[in-house]
Design a protein around this motif. Structure first.
Motif, PDB file in Angstrom:
ATOM      1  N   HIS A  45       0.811  -1.104  -0.163  1.00 19.67           N
ATOM      2  CA  HIS A  45       0.061  -0.082   0.152  1.00 19.67           C
ATOM      3  C   HIS A  45       0.907   1.400   0.015  1.00 19.67           C
ATOM      4  O   HIS A  45       0.160   2.273   0.165  1.00 19.67           O
ATOM      5  N   PRO A 107     -11.371   1.607   2.516  1.00 18.06           N
ATOM      6  CA  PRO A 107     -10.676   1.363   1.368  1.00 18.06           C
ATOM      7  C   PRO A 107     -10.987  -0.243   0.786  1.00 18.06           C
ATOM      8  O   PRO A 107     -11.210  -1.232   1.723  1.00 18.06           O
ATOM      9  N   LEU A 108     -10.659  -0.452  -0.340  1.00 15.24           N
ATOM     10  CA  LEU A 108     -11.171  -1.633  -0.924  1.00 15.24           C
ATOM     11  C   LEU A 108     -10.595  -3.071  -0.284  1.00 15.24           C
ATOM     12  O   LEU A 108     -11.465  -3.773   0.260  1.00 15.24           O
ATOM     13  N   ASP A 109      -9.263  -2.926  -0.213  1.00 16.90           N
ATOM     14  CA  ASP A 109      -8.500  -4.157   0.507  1.00 16.90           C
ATOM     15  C   ASP A 109      -9.085  -4.411   1.838  1.00 16.90           C
ATOM     16  O   ASP A 109      -9.190  -5.406   2.454  1.00 16.90           O
ATOM     17  N   ARG A 288     -13.823   9.059   2.670  1.00 13.81           N
ATOM     18  CA  ARG A 288     -13.972   7.657   3.246  1.00 13.81           C
ATOM     19  C   ARG A 288     -15.368   7.271   2.323  1.00 13.81           C
ATOM     20  O   ARG A 288     -15.121   6.175   1.997  1.00 13.81           O
ATOM     21  N   ALA A 291     -14.332   6.453  -1.291  1.00 12.01           N
ATOM     22  CA  ALA A 291     -13.571   5.110  -1.268  1.00 12.01           C
ATOM     23  C   ALA A 291     -14.600   4.007  -1.149  1.00 12.01           C
ATOM     24  O   ALA A 291     -14.383   3.092  -2.090  1.00 12.01           O
ATOM     25  N   PRO A 295     -15.084   2.173  -5.543  1.00  7.59           N
ATOM     26  CA  PRO A 295     -13.822   1.415  -5.242  1.00  7.59           C
ATOM     27  C   PRO A 295     -12.868   1.440  -6.441  1.00  7.59           C
ATOM     28  O   PRO A 295     -11.575   1.183  -5.990  1.00  7.59           O
ATOM     29  N   CYS A 298      -9.677   3.057  -5.292  1.00  7.17           N
ATOM     30  CA  CYS A 298      -8.684   2.224  -4.716  1.00  7.17           C
ATOM     31  C   CYS A 298      -7.895   1.489  -5.642  1.00  7.17           C
ATOM     32  O   CYS A 298      -6.921   0.684  -5.172  1.00  7.17           O
ATOM     33  N   ARG A 299      -8.336   1.303  -6.883  1.00  8.87           N
ATOM     34  CA  ARG A 299      -7.733   0.656  -7.781  1.00  8.87           C
ATOM     35  C   ARG A 299      -6.642   1.524  -8.615  1.00  8.87           C
ATOM     36  O   ARG A 299      -6.323   1.232 -10.038  1.00  8.87           O
ATOM     37  N   PHE A 381      -4.841   6.657   3.102  1.00 10.03           N
ATOM     38  CA  PHE A 381      -5.299   6.535   1.557  1.00 10.03           C
ATOM     39  C   PHE A 381      -6.343   7.310   1.070  1.00 10.03           C
ATOM     40  O   PHE A 381      -6.226   8.249   0.145  1.00 10.03           O
ATOM     41  N   CYS A 382      -7.419   7.416   1.980  1.00 15.77           N
ATOM     42  CA  CYS A 382      -8.708   8.146   1.379  1.00 15.77           C
ATOM     43  C   CYS A 382      -8.128   9.851   1.302  1.00 15.77           C
ATOM     44  O   CYS A 382      -8.666  10.313   0.213  1.00 15.77           O
ATOM     45  N   ASN A 385      -5.719  10.165  -1.364  1.00 13.66           N
ATOM     46  CA  ASN A 385      -6.167   9.983  -2.833  1.00 13.66           C
ATOM     47  C   ASN A 385      -7.090  11.312  -3.278  1.00 13.66           C
ATOM     48  O   ASN A 385      -6.966  11.751  -4.233  1.00 13.66           O
TER      49      ASN A 385
END
Length: 472
Positions: A45, A107-109, A288, A291, A295, A298-299, A381-382, A385
């Motif tokens: 990540h 997030p996706l994962d 959030r 995300a 999704p 997130c890719r 991440f959120c 990004n």
């Protein structure tokens, strides 16, 4: 209350105060905490030494806080998220635990890990309860009149404030001290190898006590000046709480309750500085929701799909100059050096430096997003990004593609005396303050400071042309 242990799976929620999963577990039986170290996943990540070191110190502080309540913290080094269901299931089976509480992540994962853990433990007969603790509203709760997720911040914010109630703001008390268990807490696993040394731990002391102290100091000394001072990097005008919120050493409810206390029970009116800071907390939640609902972001995909066709430039020399703070634009270089030396960057500078990379240099925003994540102690991440896609005009609620900050103008406006530049770009510290924003060529040569790597006017037009080409 059951006599069998109840597990609490800690993740980005490293605190004992206002922790809904912990409070719920403590009502059901003696609590055992679990933290799963996932170094392979964290590296995948893009998390760097600063965040991983801050996380590690935060887990140690959490273990101490839990020990004061006679709650052991079990730790496992599992590599990646895929191993979480088996690890948690094995712990539950070994302790005879029939319940697990945790906080959802979006997030996706992370969301996929939530589902896998819930399904795997349910199959073992363990009752699993997920709590939406990191947001006031779970993704999907706030929808437009058409029943769709919000894609623009302002209407999202209006709905957020309109539906906020006392229950969503209520703080969960920490558990009372429980009877000692015949289970010992465990030391941290060995520190994984990191590419770069982290910044000094004194710059970012970890743990909920440090977070609560910073929140108190911010509201006492800076909060009411936040709106007026937040854009000036030479001024200590921001909260610097983002690392603590990112890893849950402090909850958003603790922040909001502190504002209510300071602002006569109001979040949107009253003091303009405090209301402006609350707005930033809502932005954090908005990203959030994005995300979770979309999704694709997130890719590594652009929120605005048509911008995937944008003709980014492949310019390694320019990218390295940006990373190393050698662009010849003093405010950009000062920002990048602040990031690399402190693990943090002032929010105004995040916008300026991100827009410089994506617009002036026309280099793919994803490269900048990854570089930030590698260095930020508050790598989230959120938020990261969302901010990058805003600057690059590829995201939700993004800056219009024709909005291209002039770094020199931004510098003169937000660092008028060049104090921030002088601190971070020592080559220019002895230069006349009025010349620090765009030193003459002779001054640059004399001070060993590079010429601009790109002309603002030409770069601006190049970016406009690239975005215009998307229409055809």
């Amino acid at each position: 209350m059951s006599a069998t242990p109840v597990l609490v799976w800690f993740r980005n929620d490293l605190r004992i105060h206002d922790h809904r999963a912990l409070a719920a577990a403590a009502r059901q039986g003696p609590v055992v905490g679990v933290f799963l170290h996932c170094p392979d996943q964290w590296r995948a990540h893009g998390h760097g030494a600063n965040r991983l070191d801050f996380l590690r110190r935060g887990v140690a502080a959490l273990a101490d806080d839990l020990a004061g309540l006679n709650i052991p913290l079990l730790q496992r080094d599992i590599g990646d998220f895929a191993a979480a269901p088996e690890a948690l299931g094995a712990i539950a089976e070994s302790l005879g635990a029939g319940r697990l509480h945790f906080h959802h992540d979006y997030p996706l994962d992370e969301a996929g890990c939530d589902r896998a853990v819930t399904q795997a433990l349910a199959a073992r007969g363990v009752e699993v309860t997920g709590h939406h603790d990191g947001v006031a509203f779970a993704p999907g709760e706030l929808l437009t009149g058409q029943g769709e997720p919000y894609k623009v911040f302002t209407p999202f914010s209006r709905a957020w404030h309109r539906h906020l109630d006392a229950e969503r703001l209520a703080l969960s008390p920490p558990p009372e001290v429980q009877a000692p268990l015949a289970i010992d807490g465990e030391p941290l696993p060995p520190c994984p190898a990191m590419d770069d040394p982290p910044v000094a731990s004194s710059r970012w002391p970890a743990g909920s006590r440090a977070a609560e102290e910073r929140l108190s100091r911010f509201l006492r000394y800076r909060g009411r000046h936040y709106k007026a001072q937040r854009d000036f990097p030479a001024v200590a005008g921001t909260s610097e709480l983002s690392p603590y919120l990112a890893l849950g050493m402090l909850s958003h409810r603790q922040c909001l309750q502190a504002v209510l206390t300071e602002n006569d029970g109001r979040l949107t009116e009253g003091d303009a500085g405090l209301a402006a800071w609350v707005n930033e907390l809502v932005w954090r939640e908005f990203y959030r929701h994005i995300a979770a609902a979309f999704p694709a972001v997130c890719r590594h995909r652009a929120f605005q799909a048509h911008t995937e066709a944008l003709a980014w430039r492949d310019d390694e020399a320019a990218f390295r100059a940006w990373c190393e703070g050698r662009t010849g634009y003093p405010i950009v270089d000062a920002a990048m050096r602040q990031l690399v030396t402190s693990g943090w960057m002032h929010n105004r500078l995040r916008m300026i430096s991100a827009m410089f990379l994506s617009k002036h240099l026309l280099i793919d925003w994803r490269r900048g997003e990854a570089f930030f994540m590698r260095h930020l102690v508050d790598g989230d991440f959120c938020a990261n990004n969302g901010g990058w896609q805003w600057a690059a005009s590829t995201g939700t609620d993004a800056a219009p593609y024709f909005r291209i900050f002039n770094p020199t103008t931004q510098s003169k406006r937000f660092d008028p005396d060049g104090r921030f530049i002088a601190d971070l770009v020592p080559e220019l510290s002895k230069v006349d303050p009025k010349q620090r924003h765009d030193p003459p060529e002779a001054v640059r040569r004399a001070q060993g400071y590079p010429a601009p790597i790109v002309d603002h006017k030409a770069a601006r037009q190049r970016a406009l042309d690239a975005f215009a080409a998307l229409k055809s």
